[in-house]
Design a protein around this motif. Structure first.
Motif, PDB file in Angstrom:
ATOM      1  N   LEU A 196       0.649  -1.189   0.011  1.00  0.00           N
ATOM      2  CA  LEU A 196      -0.007  -0.053   0.112  1.00  0.00           C
ATOM      3  C   LEU A 196       0.771   1.185  -0.098  1.00  0.00           C
ATOM      4  O   LEU A 196       0.329   2.578   0.272  1.00  0.00           O
ATOM      5  CB  LEU A 196      -0.910   0.184   1.307  1.00  0.00           C
ATOM      6  CG  LEU A 196      -2.130  -1.121   1.228  1.00  0.00           C
ATOM      7  CD1 LEU A 196      -2.598  -0.949   2.562  1.00  0.00           C
ATOM      8  CD2 LEU A 196      -2.861  -0.868   0.374  1.00  0.00           C
ATOM      9  N   ASN A 197       2.047   1.143  -0.267  1.00  0.00           N
ATOM     10  CA  ASN A 197       3.015   2.289  -0.367  1.00  0.00           C
ATOM     11  C   ASN A 197       2.619   3.481  -1.281  1.00  0.00           C
ATOM     12  O   ASN A 197       2.571   4.642  -0.886  1.00  0.00           O
ATOM     13  CB  ASN A 197       4.507   1.799  -0.474  1.00  0.00           C
ATOM     14  CG  ASN A 197       4.782   1.198  -1.591  1.00  0.00           C
ATOM     15  OD1 ASN A 197       3.791   0.461  -2.076  1.00  0.00           O
ATOM     16  ND2 ASN A 197       5.887   1.437  -2.159  1.00  0.00           N
ATOM     17  N   HIS A 198       1.942   2.956  -2.454  1.00  0.00           N
ATOM     18  CA  HIS A 198       1.531   3.979  -3.481  1.00  0.00           C
ATOM     19  C   HIS A 198       0.431   4.874  -2.724  1.00  0.00           C
ATOM     20  O   HIS A 198      -0.068   5.833  -3.175  1.00  0.00           O
ATOM     21  CB  HIS A 198       1.131   3.189  -4.696  1.00  0.00           C
ATOM     22  CG  HIS A 198       0.017   2.312  -4.544  1.00  0.00           C
ATOM     23  ND1 HIS A 198       0.011   1.328  -3.963  1.00  0.00           N
ATOM     24  CD2 HIS A 198      -1.373   2.456  -4.967  1.00  0.00           C
ATOM     25  CE1 HIS A 198      -1.175   0.877  -3.844  1.00  0.00           C
ATOM     26  NE2 HIS A 198      -1.955   1.166  -4.495  1.00  0.00           N
ATOM     27  N   ILE A 199      -0.430   4.544  -1.774  1.00  0.00           N
ATOM     28  CA  ILE A 199      -1.621   5.313  -1.231  1.00  0.00           C
ATOM     29  C   ILE A 199      -0.797   5.933   0.118  1.00  0.00           C
ATOM     30  O   ILE A 199      -1.168   7.070   0.512  1.00  0.00           O
ATOM     31  CB  ILE A 199      -2.642   4.309  -0.673  1.00  0.00           C
ATOM     32  CG1 ILE A 199      -3.207   3.511  -1.659  1.00  0.00           C
ATOM     33  CG2 ILE A 199      -3.993   5.208  -0.024  1.00  0.00           C
ATOM     34  CD1 ILE A 199      -4.449   2.489  -1.349  1.00  0.00           C
ATOM     35  N   ILE A 200      -0.064   5.107   0.993  1.00  0.00           N
ATOM     36  CA  ILE A 200       0.332   5.801   2.249  1.00  0.00           C
ATOM     37  C   ILE A 200       1.353   6.741   2.157  1.00  0.00           C
ATOM     38  O   ILE A 200       1.409   7.688   2.819  1.00  0.00           O
ATOM     39  CB  ILE A 200       0.871   4.398   3.300  1.00  0.00           C
ATOM     40  CG1 ILE A 200      -0.338   3.618   3.275  1.00  0.00           C
ATOM     41  CG2 ILE A 200       1.461   5.015   4.401  1.00  0.00           C
ATOM     42  CD1 ILE A 200       0.193   2.341   3.901  1.00  0.00           C
ATOM     43  N   VAL A 201       2.283   6.741   1.252  1.00  0.00           N
ATOM     44  CA  VAL A 201       3.264   7.673   1.136  1.00  0.00           C
ATOM     45  C   VAL A 201       2.808   9.038   0.700  1.00  0.00           C
ATOM     46  O   VAL A 201       3.061   9.990   1.400  1.00  0.00           O
ATOM     47  CB  VAL A 201       4.323   7.092   0.175  1.00  0.00           C
ATOM     48  CG1 VAL A 201       5.614   8.075  -0.003  1.00  0.00           C
ATOM     49  CG2 VAL A 201       5.366   5.867   0.872  1.00  0.00           C
ATOM     50  N   PRO A 202       1.924   9.031  -0.434  1.00  0.00           N
ATOM     51  CA  PRO A 202       1.242  10.419  -0.686  1.00  0.00           C
ATOM     52  C   PRO A 202       0.342  10.884   0.344  1.00  0.00           C
ATOM     53  O   PRO A 202       0.305  12.056   0.484  1.00  0.00           O
ATOM     54  CB  PRO A 202       0.575   9.988  -2.057  1.00  0.00           C
ATOM     55  CG  PRO A 202       1.042   8.695  -2.366  1.00  0.00           C
ATOM     56  CD  PRO A 202       1.623   7.937  -1.433  1.00  0.00           C
ATOM     57  N   LEU A 203      -0.064   9.993   1.568  1.00  0.00           N
ATOM     58  CA  LEU A 203      -0.987  10.372   2.267  1.00  0.00           C
ATOM     59  C   LEU A 203      -0.096  11.344   3.076  1.00  0.00           C
ATOM     60  O   LEU A 203      -0.431  12.444   3.705  1.00  0.00           O
ATOM     61  CB  LEU A 203      -1.530   9.282   3.196  1.00  0.00           C
ATOM     62  CG  LEU A 203      -3.040   8.878   2.475  1.00  0.00           C
ATOM     63  CD1 LEU A 203      -3.229   7.767   3.291  1.00  0.00           C
ATOM     64  CD2 LEU A 203      -3.998   9.907   2.515  1.00  0.00           C
TER      65      LEU A 203
END
Lengths: 331, 331
Positions: A196-203
C-alpha cells in the motif's frame, strides 16, 4: 531436479545454482545479482528499518501466496511507520522435498510484488532444513525505507481526532481460514494482501494532520486499535455501524465463531487523523481500488487506553487484545 | 508457563508478554523498546545491508549457541563487505513446545554479543509454528552498516597479491559435528563463532591495500576462495603447509572423512591484500586473541578462477566449491 535437497542449503554448488536459476532470474535485481554477502545501498540519512518472518499456512491462498504476503507485509510496515520503502532483504528457510516449481512460483510472486511497488530486493539468503523440521517455506523480509517529513507519532494523538480504516476488515484472515479448512463458503473471499505504499506515502506527503498509521495484521483491527490507544494514552470509541465488511467475510466468521475484528488484514491500514481533514483523507484513499471502502470508524476520547465498541444494538463493549490462539500461522 | 505455545505467535496478549518479558529485557535497546512495527535509525547515506537465517542444529554447542552465531554472522558479513555494523533486526521462528528457558538463554546470548560488538538491535519479530513444523528455534538477523572509504572490490585483486586467513580453519564445523554426533574426541574443540568487527573495521581504516575480505562460513575456506577467484577472474595458489589448523580439528575431520577446508568457520575471515602490506596486516590481526594464528596462505596468479592447492607432498590439486551435502544445518 524437481525437489529441494539438503545440499541446496550447504553453500556449495547447488546453492549457487538455486540462486542463479531461481532467485536472480525472478528477482532480477542488479544489486542482488552481485551475489555478495551484503549489498551497498543508498538511502536517506534517517532510515526506517522493519523485519517480519512469514510462516503462513497454506502457502498459496485465494488472493495471494507467501511470497506476495512477505513482500507486502514489510513494505506496509515501513509505509505506515512514515517512510518511503526502498530496499528489502529476503531470506528463505526451505524444507527438504519442497517442489522447486512451488518455490519458483513464490519467488516470482515476491519479485513481481516488489517491482510493482517500486522496491528493490537488495540482499538474500537461503537455508534448507530436513523434511519434518519446517513446512515447505518460511520467508523473512527486512526492509529499509527513507524517513518522511511526517511519520507516525502516538503522542500527537488528541481527543477529537478521527479514526479511519482504509477498507473492508478481516479479508486475509477469512481467506486463510476458508482455504485451510477446505470450506467452500460458495463465496469469493480473497485475501487483501497487497503493498500500500502507493497510497500511504502520498498521504504522509499531502496531509500534515495525520498523527499515526498502523497496519492491522496479526490480531486484527481490535488488537491494533488497543495497541495504539495504549501508546497514545487515549480512549477510542468505535461505532460498529461504521465498520466496513465484505458480507461474505462476516458470514464466514459467524459460521466459524470468529470475530472479524480479530481477523488479520494484509492490505489495510488504520489512520488516526485530525478531525478537520478526516473526510478529505477518506476521499483520497477511496480514489484507489484498494481503498474504495475506506471509512471513518470512530473517534479519540480522553482516557488511558480503553477501546470501546458501540454496538449496533446500542450497547458498548470493550475491545481488548487478542488472547489465546485464534488462528496460528495466519501470516 | 515454561513452554512456547502457539498463542505466543498470534500477535495478541501472549506475544506482547513474550516481547516484554524476554526480548526487551535481554536486548534492552531503547529503539526496540518502542515496540513499533519499524524502527527509525540514523546511519550514513551509503549503507551496507546483509541478511542471514540461522538454523544450526544443535542450538547450543561448544563455543556458542544459535543466538551468538546469528549475531556474529551478520556482523561479520557487514564487516568484511567494508562497512561498520550499526543495527541489527532479529526475527524468531519458534517451535511450539520450546522451553522458554532455552529461548531466554539464546536471546541473552544474542543480546550480549550485540552489546559487546557495539551493535544495536533495532527491530524484531516473532512467529510460532506447530510442534513438528520447526526445530526449536530459527533466527534471522538482518544488518545495516555504514559503508567505509575502503571496501571489498574483487576487481582490485591483481596477480602477486597475498591471501591471508585470520586464524585456524574449520573450528565451527568441527565443533558442530562433534556435538551433533555425540562424539567425544577427548578434545576441547570449540566453535570460533564470534563477531570480528573490532578487527576488520580498523583493518579497512588502516590499510589502503586491502582488496577484499570474506568470511568463510558455509562451504568453508575452499568454497569461499573459489568464489573470490571466480569473481576476480584470477587463479589462487594455496600452500597446504601454510594453512593454520587446530590439530584436534584436523584429526577429528580425518576420523570422519571430512576435509577441514570445507568445514564452516564463524569467527574467521579471508583477506586478499597487496603483497607489500601482507606481513603488516598479519601482524595487525595477530595482536587480537581471535587472530593469533593469522597467516599468509597463498598468492594470486593470472588466470580465470582456478584455486590450486600445493599439497604437503608437493603435488597440486584443484579446490572447487563444496558439492553435495557435507553437513546440513551447520549455521
Amino acid at each position: 531436479m524437481d525437489k529441494i535437497l539438503l545440499a541446496h542449503g550447504d553453500g556449495g554448488l547447488l546453492t549457487h545454482q538455486l540462486i542463479e536459476d531461481i532467485f536472480i532470474q525472478e528477482f532480477g535485481s542488479d544489486i542482488l545479482g552481485e551475489m555478495g554477502d551484503a549489498a551497498d545501498i543508498e538511502c536517506g540519512k534517517r532510515i526506517a528499518f522493519a523485519t517480519d518472518s512469514f510462516v503462513v499456512n497454506p502457502i498459496f491462498f485465494p488472493g495471494g501466496d507467501i511470497g506476495k504476503l512477505a513482500c507486502a507485509g514489510t513494505i506496509n510496515d515501513l509505509s505506515v511507520y512514515g517512510s518511503r520503502p526502498c530496499f528489502l532483504s529476503v531470506s528463505f528457510i526451505l524444507e527438504e522435498g519442497m517442489p522447486i516449481e512451488d518455490l519458483r512460483k513464490v519467488v516470482r510472486s515476491l519479485g513481481e510484488t516488489a517491482r510493482s511497488a517500486g522496491v528493490k530486493i537488495a540482499a538474500g539468503d537461503t537455508k534448507v532444513v530436513e523434511k519434518g523440521k519446517g513446512d515447505k517455506i518460511y520467508i523473512n523480509t527486512t526492509g529499509v525505507g527513507e524517513m518522511l517529513k511526517n511519520f507516525s507519532q502516538a503522542n500527537k494523538i488528541k481527543a477529537g481526532d478521527a479514526i479511519i480504516v482504509s477498507g473492508n476488515i478481516g479479508d486475509h484472515g477469512a481467506a486463510i481460514i476458508s482455504r485451510r479448512a477446505g470450506i467452500d463458503f460458495k463465496s469469493t473471499i480473497k485475501s487483501d494482501c497487497t503493498p500500500l505504499n502507493h497510497i500511504i506515502v502520498p498521504l504522509w506527503e499531502t496531509f500534515d494532520g495525520i498523527k499515526l498509521m498502523r497496519d492491522p495484521t496479526r490480531g486484527g483491527v481490535a488488537t491494533t486499535l488497543k495497541e495504539i490507544a495504549l501508546k497514545a494514552s487515549k480512549d477510542f470509541l468505535i461505532h460498529e455501524e461504521l465498520l466496513p465488511f465484505d458480507p461474505q467475510v462476516k458470514s464466514a466468521a459467524e459460521v466459524l465463531g470468529l470475530d472479524p475484528l480479530y481477523l488479520a488484514n494484509e492490505g489495510k491500514f488504520i489512520a488516526v487523523v485530525d478531525r478537520k481533514i478526516a473526510e478529505e483523507v477518506v476521499d483520497f484513499i477511496r480514489r484507489f481500488p484498494e481503498g474504495k471502502n475506506a471509512a471513518v470508524i470512530g473517534e479519540v476520547l480522553e482516557g488511558r487506553g480503553d477501546v470501546k465498541l458501540k454496538t449496533l444494538l446500542g450497547g458498548t463493549k470493550s475491545l481488548d487484545m487478542l488472547a489465546g490462539e485464534q488462528l496460528p500461522r495466519i501470516c
